[in-house]
Design an enzyme around this catalytic site. Sequence first.
Site, short mmCIF file in Angstrom:
data_model
loop_
_atom_site.label_atom_id
_atom_site.label_comp_id
_atom_site.label_asym_id
_atom_site.label_seq_id
_atom_site.Cartn_x
_atom_site.Cartn_y
_atom_site.Cartn_z
CG HIS A 18 -29.20 -4.49 -22.24
ND1 HIS A 18 -29.56 -5.69 -22.80
CD2 HIS A 18 -29.61 -3.54 -23.09
CE1 HIS A 18 -30.16 -5.47 -23.95
NE2 HIS A 18 -30.21 -4.17 -24.15
CG LEU A 44 -32.54 -6.09 -19.68
CD1 LEU A 44 -32.53 -5.57 -18.25
CD2 LEU A 44 -32.26 -4.95 -20.65
CG HIS A 45 -27.65 -8.70 -24.06
ND1 HIS A 45 -26.62 -7.79 -24.09
CD2 HIS A 45 -28.53 -8.31 -25.03
CE1 HIS A 45 -26.83 -6.91 -25.05
NE2 HIS A 45 -28.00 -7.19 -25.64
#
Length: 290
Positions: free
Chosen positions: A37, A33-34
């Site tokens: 997201h 995730l980054h």
Amino acid sequence: MITATTKDEVRKQVKRWKEAGLTVGLVPTMGALHQGHVSLVEASVSQCDRTVASVFVNPTQFSAGEDLEAYPRDFERDREILEKAGCSMVFHPSVEEMYPAGSATYVDMDSEMTRQLCGRSRPAHFRGVCTVVSKLFNIVTPHKAFFGEKDAQQLAVIRQMERDMAFGITIVGCPTVREEDGLARSSRNAYLKEEERKAASVLYKAVVEGRRLIRRGEGNGRRIEKAMRELIEKEPLARIDYVEAVDGATLQPKETVEDGDLIALAVYIGKTRLIDNFTVRNGERESIKK
Ligand code: PAF
């Protein structure tokens, strides 16, 4: 935040929420995730009472020779990010939970939409995406589902699939989140070596150039593509897969671009394939006249 690994756990919890009159948002992800997201989770949290995020690296959307094995996986880190973002439940199933032994049914779209753009170099990709997203829709039964506009073709395909299959779910597209130099956030950015990371900003430079031309009144799709290609070709580490002006809903090539059309690109930086796009927006031309 609840962590669920089975379809049953998710169904029971969602049933409780719905019985209490609460609305449910779904954010499907493959983990790693980054900030992109996080923005999807935040959009869901602001629009729905409860948010379910899925973390599942879906094998059916990878073709042979792609990065299924190498795809970054760190569930503990993902879990923390989701909890901090206000997620109510994370669904982290095994491959067997999503594709039990003997699974034989796929959701495949019979449309040029899935054969264009990324579909050309990734022929099985959208069948895998439609299949897993359908399963997630059936398991979570959300009121709304949130997807990034960075994956513009995926978003258009999912909108079409939602209509075709009468899921009754509102599909919400969320704006692309970018790094400081404009590179669109993507889990695959983690593959880039230092030099490649610098070179990768050429995708955004091409987006800026395309936008600039349109603001100046250029409406010819082929000329916009050509100018963007020429800019990318100046970067030695870049190899173009496609740069195309297409209709924003059907993804069919457009001669003359209009509001709502999409200019999409896929470029290899070294071995990493990155995508980006922009939508021709209402008033983009007028703004230059002021
Ligand atoms: O965009 C993604 O990360 C994936 O394609 C999705 C929608 C989670 C399906 O596996």
